[in-house]
Scaffold this motif. Structure first.
Motif, short mmCIF file in Angstrom:
data_model
loop_
_atom_site.label_atom_id
_atom_site.label_comp_id
_atom_site.label_asym_id
_atom_site.label_seq_id
_atom_site.Cartn_x
_atom_site.Cartn_y
_atom_site.Cartn_z
N LEU A 250 -9.62 30.14 19.44
CA LEU A 250 -10.82 30.45 20.11
C LEU A 250 -11.43 29.26 20.89
CD1 LEU A 250 -12.75 32.56 20.79
CD2 LEU A 250 -13.89 32.03 18.78
N MET A 251 -11.45 28.19 20.04
CA MET A 251 -11.95 26.89 20.39
C MET A 251 -11.20 26.35 21.53
SD MET A 251 -11.22 23.30 20.22
CE MET A 251 -10.18 23.42 18.66
N LEU A 252 -9.91 26.51 21.48
CA LEU A 252 -9.03 25.78 22.75
C LEU A 252 -9.05 26.69 24.00
CD1 LEU A 252 -5.79 24.76 20.72
CD2 LEU A 252 -7.46 23.31 21.71
N ARG A 253 -9.35 27.92 23.70
CA ARG A 253 -9.57 29.01 24.91
C ARG A 253 -10.72 28.54 25.46
NH1 ARG A 253 -6.65 32.94 21.86
NH2 ARG A 253 -8.72 33.59 20.80
N ASP A 254 -11.75 28.47 24.69
CA ASP A 254 -13.13 27.96 25.21
C ASP A 254 -13.05 26.60 26.06
OD1 ASP A 254 -16.13 28.35 25.30
OD2 ASP A 254 -16.20 26.65 24.29
N ARG A 255 -12.49 25.54 25.38
CA ARG A 255 -12.58 24.44 25.78
C ARG A 255 -11.90 24.23 27.20
NH1 ARG A 255 -14.81 19.48 23.96
NH2 ARG A 255 -15.65 19.77 21.67
N PHE A 256 -10.61 24.99 27.39
CA PHE A 256 -9.70 24.80 28.47
C PHE A 256 -10.02 25.88 29.76
CE2 PHE A 256 -7.93 21.89 25.74
CZ PHE A 256 -7.74 20.86 26.46
N ALA A 257 -11.02 26.87 29.36
CA ALA A 257 -11.17 27.63 30.39
C ALA A 257 -11.53 27.06 31.65
CB ALA A 257 -12.46 28.76 29.98
N GLY A 258 -10.87 27.89 32.72
CA GLY A 258 -11.16 27.12 34.07
C GLY A 258 -10.62 25.60 34.27
N ALA A 259 -9.66 25.27 33.52
CA ALA A 259 -9.19 23.93 33.76
C ALA A 259 -8.22 23.80 34.98
CB ALA A 259 -8.37 23.29 32.63
N GLY A 260 -7.80 24.81 35.38
CA GLY A 260 -6.80 24.40 36.61
C GLY A 260 -5.51 24.44 36.21
N TRP A 261 -4.62 24.25 37.22
CA TRP A 261 -3.30 24.11 37.24
C TRP A 261 -2.55 25.24 36.57
CZ3 TRP A 261 0.34 21.63 33.20
CH2 TRP A 261 1.73 21.25 34.02
N ARG A 262 -1.85 25.25 35.40
CA ARG A 262 -1.17 26.37 35.00
C ARG A 262 -1.69 26.93 33.67
NH1 ARG A 262 4.85 23.56 34.82
NH2 ARG A 262 5.18 23.22 37.17
N THR A 263 -2.99 26.35 33.48
CA THR A 263 -3.73 26.46 32.16
C THR A 263 -3.89 27.91 31.89
OG1 THR A 263 -4.95 24.45 32.73
CG2 THR A 263 -5.84 25.75 30.57
#
Length: 416
Positions: A250-263
């Motif tokens: 859950l924390m990783l999904r929140d941290r990397f939301a909207g990060a771009g590229w293939r995320t």
């Protein structure tokens, strides 16, 4: 009289030490707290002096003859197939490419790249015929006697050994029991999460590295089992490794939301990943690696963290030198002293990370990200590559590696 060693931890360092001690005629017992060999793990590399150690390990066992093949050859057989390191922007446009090294040491991608679990399995297969492995077991307590060390295990059984080698991880409980809180943990302010996803058509054989704003990076790497290995890293001074697995996701999904590229695709793969491992990076610095009949080895002694590029190489060289110095001396105290004298300078070099690491390659601002991408374009240009050879390589060969071949019994056989 055959000397005996107990090794806690069936990882890379512990298995290398066990292999060499058995070859020197010691009787070795390796215990592992897990119920079975841990074969998880991401891409790791073997460099410099560590490759020389593996070359000195015949893959056919203990016959004492010049081997046709070595463990280094077998590591090569299990290559992940990574062709080099490529930095990209959000549109997947390459900023810089650094092909895999063609020697023992050079390159961000080494000549020997292997999955951590496959290296652990390989070493285990080479030791289990001559080393007593016991799983689901830990050290409860140990008491030193004039002629040995009395160890009580978590199952209530007791046994006496000449030495105890603690080849555990950063948070080693055995280290704390024996050494107290003398080891210092130097936090790096970086958290890394590793897992794998199904390979997609866009995934190639490069180590692709994408930097996003706010101190985040996303990388993908190939493996030899048809999947893609993912690393999500971000700058933070908080502790996340004690969260539950679901909380970490859950924390990783929140941290990397909207990060771009293939995320977005990689985060979708995180939902079903059963191999997530997350760590808050910190180096371990211990004023001494031994106390009485107990010595520290591997991350429990000197964790340099993955950003050093030296973790696996330190484990291999450390296991070899510790085993060799114990075999070379009648008294364990002298063996431990030789081990620390030879290895500590090598470890200290590995722990000296480039200035600004990891902040420089994890910029928080848009300006910092722009500066980093410009620097990568320059570093990856043909003129700079011609002068510098590309990225700086870890100091994996900066040690005068001792040769302990004369300590192997004439018949080449172990004590077991």
């Amino acid at each position: 009289m055959t000397r005996t060693a107990l090794i806690t931890g069936a990882g890379i360092a512990g298995e290398v030490a066990a292999w060499w001690l058995a070859r020197f005629g010691w009787r070795c017992t390796v215990i592992e707290r897990s119920s079975e060999l841990r074969t998880q793990g991401q891409n790791i590399d073997v460099r410099g002096a560590a490759r020389e150690v593996l070359r000195r390990m015949p893959s056919g066992g203990f016959d004492g003859r010049t081997p046709a093949r070595t463990v280094d050859d077998e590591v090569g057989d299990r290559s992940t197939g990574e062709v080099g390191t490529r930095f990209v922007d959000g549109d997947d446009t390459p900023l810089a490419e650094f092909p895999a090294g063609e020697s023992d040491t050079d390159g961000a991608t080494a000549e020997r790249e292997i999955l951590r679990g496959q290296l652990a399995e390989l070493l285990f297969e080479r030791t289990r015929g001559d080393v007593d492995h016991r799983f689901g077991l830990t050290v409860l307590r140990c008491e030193e006697a004039p002629d040995g060390l009395d160890v009580t295990f978590s199952d209530g059984s007791s046994e006496r050994f000449d030495v105890l080698l603690v080849a555990e991880g950063v948070g080693s409980t055995t280290r704390r029991r024996v050494f107290g809180d003398t080891a210092e943990r130097r936090a790096l302010g970086l958290t890394m999460g590793y897992y794998s996803v199904a390979r997609a058509p866009e995934d190639d054989d490069w180590w692709n590295w994408y930097n996003a704003p706010d101190g985040r990076s996303v990388t993908t790497r190939p493996d030899n089992v048809g999947r893609t290995r993912v690393t999500l890293s971000f700058r933070s001074d908080d502790r996340h490794d004690e969260l539950s697995r679901d909380e970490q996701k859950l924390m990783l999904r929140d941290r990397f939301a909207g990060a771009g590229w293939r995320t977005e695709r990689l985060l979708a793969g995180l939902d079903v990943a059963d191999d997530l491992y997350l760590e808050d990076l910190g180096q371990i610095v211990s004023p001494t690696w031994s106390s009485g009949r107990v010595a520290l080895l591997g991350d429990a002694a000197w964790c340099a963290t993955p950003v050093s590029g030296m973790g696996t190489s330190l484990a291999i060289v450390g296991g070899y030198v510790l085993a060799g110095e114990l075999a070379a001396h009648v008294h364990h105290r002298d063996g431990f002293a030789g081990y620390e004298r030879i290895l500590r300078p090598y470890v200290e070099q590995a722990q000296k990370l480039p200035p600004g690491t990891p902040q420089v390659v994890h910029p928080r601002s848009a300006i910092g990200l722009g500066v980093l991408r410009t620097a990568l374009r320059v570093a990856g240009s043909a003129p700079v590559k011609a002068v510098s050879g590309g990225l700086i390589s870890p100091p994996a060969d900066k040690i005068d590696l001792p040769d302990y071949a004369h300590l192997i019994p004439v018949d080449g056989n172990s004590a077991r």
